[in-house]
Write an enzyme that holds these catalytic residues in place. Structure first.
Site, PDB file in Angstrom:
ATOM      1  N   GLY A 167       0.814  -1.202   0.000  1.00  0.00           N
ATOM      2  CA  GLY A 167       0.000   0.000   0.000  1.00  0.00           C
ATOM      3  C   GLY A 167       0.850   1.255   0.000  1.00  0.00           C
ATOM      4  O   GLY A 167       0.483   2.265  -0.614  1.00  0.00           O
ATOM      5  N   THR A 168       1.981   1.212   0.690  1.00  0.00           N
ATOM      6  CA  THR A 168       2.900   2.356   0.697  1.00  0.00           C
ATOM      7  C   THR A 168       3.389   2.660  -0.714  1.00  0.00           C
ATOM      8  O   THR A 168       3.431   3.828  -1.133  1.00  0.00           O
ATOM      9  CB  THR A 168       4.091   2.069   1.625  1.00  0.00           C
ATOM     10  OG1 THR A 168       3.623   1.942   2.965  1.00  0.00           O
ATOM     11  CG2 THR A 168       5.124   3.188   1.547  1.00  0.00           C
ATOM     12  N   GLN A 195      -7.727   2.174   5.295  1.00  0.00           N
ATOM     13  CA  GLN A 195      -8.492   1.794   6.477  1.00  0.00           C
ATOM     14  C   GLN A 195      -9.976   1.594   6.201  1.00  0.00           C
ATOM     15  O   GLN A 195     -10.633   0.801   6.882  1.00  0.00           O
ATOM     16  CB  GLN A 195      -8.320   2.860   7.572  1.00  0.00           C
ATOM     17  CG  GLN A 195      -6.925   2.927   8.152  1.00  0.00           C
ATOM     18  CD  GLN A 195      -6.524   1.652   8.871  1.00  0.00           C
ATOM     19  OE1 GLN A 195      -7.347   0.917   9.391  1.00  0.00           O
ATOM     20  NE2 GLN A 195      -5.221   1.394   8.897  1.00  0.00           N
ATOM     21  N   SER A 254      -4.330  -1.221   0.725  1.00  0.00           N
ATOM     22  CA  SER A 254      -3.372  -2.263   1.088  1.00  0.00           C
ATOM     23  C   SER A 254      -4.113  -3.512   1.523  1.00  0.00           C
ATOM     24  O   SER A 254      -4.990  -3.449   2.394  1.00  0.00           O
ATOM     25  CB  SER A 254      -2.468  -1.758   2.218  1.00  0.00           C
ATOM     26  OG  SER A 254      -1.443  -2.670   2.494  1.00  0.00           O
ATOM     27  N   ALA A 255      -3.755  -4.661   0.954  1.00  0.00           N
ATOM     28  CA  ALA A 255      -4.517  -5.892   1.156  1.00  0.00           C
ATOM     29  C   ALA A 255      -4.496  -6.383   2.592  1.00  0.00           C
ATOM     30  O   ALA A 255      -5.487  -6.952   3.077  1.00  0.00           O
ATOM     31  CB  ALA A 255      -3.988  -6.982   0.221  1.00  0.00           C
ATOM     32  N   HIS A 256      -3.389  -6.199   3.303  1.00  0.00           N
ATOM     33  CA  HIS A 256      -3.336  -6.758   4.652  1.00  0.00           C
ATOM     34  C   HIS A 256      -4.214  -6.004   5.643  1.00  0.00           C
ATOM     35  O   HIS A 256      -4.388  -6.439   6.775  1.00  0.00           O
ATOM     36  CB  HIS A 256      -1.885  -6.819   5.158  1.00  0.00           C
ATOM     37  CG  HIS A 256      -1.276  -5.493   5.471  1.00  0.00           C
ATOM     38  ND1 HIS A 256      -0.673  -4.709   4.520  1.00  0.00           N
ATOM     39  CD2 HIS A 256      -1.167  -4.817   6.630  1.00  0.00           C
ATOM     40  CE1 HIS A 256      -0.215  -3.612   5.084  1.00  0.00           C
ATOM     41  NE2 HIS A 256      -0.499  -3.646   6.365  1.00  0.00           N
ATOM     42  N   CYS A 314       6.305   7.021  23.402  1.00  0.00           N
ATOM     43  CA  CYS A 314       7.133   6.029  24.080  1.00  0.00           C
ATOM     44  C   CYS A 314       6.995   4.643  23.466  1.00  0.00           C
ATOM     45  O   CYS A 314       7.696   3.721  23.860  1.00  0.00           O
ATOM     46  CB  CYS A 314       6.789   5.981  25.561  1.00  0.00           C
ATOM     47  SG  CYS A 314       5.034   5.839  25.884  1.00  0.00           S
TER      48      CYS A 314
END
Length: 491
Positions: free
Chosen positions: A69-70, A177, A194-196, A322
């Site tokens: 996807g990136t 998303q 993005s598939a995942h 953090c």
């Protein structure tokens, strides 16, 4: 063990698993070849493209598959900007876009282009009117996510798409998303996913470029994927990704599951502030993804909180500084102006059992309380003045009249009531905020506490603490090290 991090990666859909195993035997050959095995692979690839296009809401020849996807985002941004170089060099995007968009924007500006970042409100939502005001003759591309990956807020894509069409500017939508829950509405020009994120295998991205949108792929090209994503296609993974996306669209299952998960998320949004003191639920209460909720706990180290939840059997995520390798606050939470410390993102995958959510609500108060106790936080969020408050604030903490201020790292002289200077240099959040909470009652109403801190998260968390505790955030001033954050006691 309940897995509550579907926004990062959804569990592999059963249909994806079946399609992946089946296509390993049928889709291993080169789809560009004319012999039997190649033709069979090509048929599988074409079928996957048709299924994906139907789910997205576009034509099959407008869809290409990428290695992630990136990569889809990077290719979409660079290709659209390059094609419109003569029309303009301006890139317009929201302040809460995924880092893939921000990284692409950095490359664009390094090459001489310009970028404009749109502010969001405290819920993380862009105002369509701000987009209209920011559009200019030099704007070449607008990027807007359909829904935020950290807080779930949905963006006004339809309104922005209409504005972009009127201005003749293409709109790229990052739908990573939201695509699992349905097609993205509006007249977008480019779309990345993005598939995942929807239960497909990792390593498959999707880029859709509507016909009529000017696009010039950048980098080396070959004959595959219309020249927009070079390299040998991972056909088994692509087939599995398309099969799982199509399965999510079958019948009313997706709508029914979305409604069920929304009820579970509503329960979390309502119950967590009731069960845990000093908690802020962030994100839009209405315009949001059905399965995602994010909340931040005061006086909690986010990394410790996530580790304790993991030990209790819950896999959740966070945008806290953090828990990030960058050790800087989430750019999304920063843009929203909300608390970053103790940040927890719960994103429920399809099929989440109601009993798992109930157990999470039972475990969370104990976990938060134990983490706060280790950090020396007053019980149940009580901020009581104690004789040791000044000592706890760290070496160098002292009471002094504000009129004596003006030395390096301290506020300028004023006629304010007596205040405290709390030295939190070298300490990570939430410690500066905890020390502020302990010191605030050491000054009279109207007095000030100045916190010296060099942790970047303090710049976000101290003002957020003031908003939550009804204290006045006076502002930030330069210090010899770090910064001086001035808070006036109002209650």
């Amino acid at each position: 063990m309940p897995y509550f991090d579907a926004a990062s990666a959804a569990p592999l859909h059963p249909v994806a698993r079946e399609a992946l195993l089946a296509s390993l035997d049928e889709g291993w050959a080169d789809p560009a070849r004319l012999y039997r095995e190649g033709r069979r692979a090509r048929l599988l690839l074409n079928a996957a493209r048709e299924a994906a296009a139907e789910a997205v809401g576009c034509r099959p020849d407008e869809v290409v598959f990428t290695p992630s996807g990136t990569q889809a985002v990077h290719s979409g941004v660079s290709g659209a900007l390059a094609a419109r170089r003569r029309a303009g060099r301006g890139l317009l995007h929201s302040a809460v876009e995924h880092s893939a968009v921000l990284h692409a924007a950095e490359v664009h500006t390094a090459a001489g282009g310009s970028r404009t970042e749109l502010a969001v409100d405290r819920t993380g939502r862009v105002a369509a009117g701000d987009v209209a005001a920011a559009l200019s003759p030099d704007t070449a591309l607008v990027c807007l996510q359909s829904a935020n990956h950290e807080v779930g807020t949905e963006q006004p894509v339809e309104e922005v798409a209409a504005l972009c069409q009127e201005a003749g500017v293409p709109l790229l939508v990052d739908a990573a998303q939201s695509l699992p829950w349905g097609p993205v509405p509006g007249g977008w020009s480019l779309l990345a996913a993005s598939a995942h994120k929807w239960g497909g295998p990792p390593g498959v991205g999707l880029l859709a470029v509507r016909k009529g949108t000017r696009f010039a792929p950048q980098g080396p090209r070959d004959e595959r994927e219309a020249g927009r994503s070079p390299g040998f296609e991972n056909i088994p993974a692509i087939v599995a990704a398309a099969a799982s996306l199509r399965a999510l669209r079958a019948g009313q299952e997706t709508a029914t599951e979305a409604a069920r998960l929304r009820q579970l998320v509503d329960r979390i949004r309502t119950r967590v502030p009731e069960l845990v003191p000093d908690v802020e639920v962030v994100g839009h209460p209405v315009h949001r993804l059905p399965h995602l909720v994010t909340f931040s706990c005061l006086y909690v180290d986010g990394e410790a909180l996530l580790h304790e939840l993991d030990r209790a059997g819950f896999s959740v995520s966070s945008g806290s500084s953090c828990t990030s390798s960058t050790l800087t606050p989430s750019h999304v939470l920063r843009a929203m102006g909300v608390l970053s410390e103790g940040n927890v993102r719960v994103s429920l995958p399809y099929g989440t059992d109601e009993a798992e959510v109930e157990r999470f609500l039972e475990v969370l108060p104990t976990v938060v309380r134990s983490v706060r106790e280790r950090l020396g936080v007053p019980a149940a969020g009580r901020e009581t003045a104690t004789a040791t408050a000044t000592a706890t604030a760290g070496e160098g903490t002292e009471a002094a009249p504000a009129a004596a201020a003006g030395e390096p790292g301290e506020p300028a002289a004023s006629a304010e009531p007596a205040g405290l200077v709390v030295d939190s240099l070298g300490k990570r959040c939430p410690l500066p905020v905890i020390e502020l909470a302990k010191a605030i009652l050491e000054v009279p109403v109207g007095g000030t506490v100045t916190v010296l801190a060099d942790d970047e998260a303090a710049r976000l968390d101290i003002p957020a603490w003031c908003a939550m505790r009804e204290q006045e955030y006076v502002g930030e001033r330069a210090a010899e090290r770090g910064a001086a954050y001035v808070v006036r006691r109002r209650a």
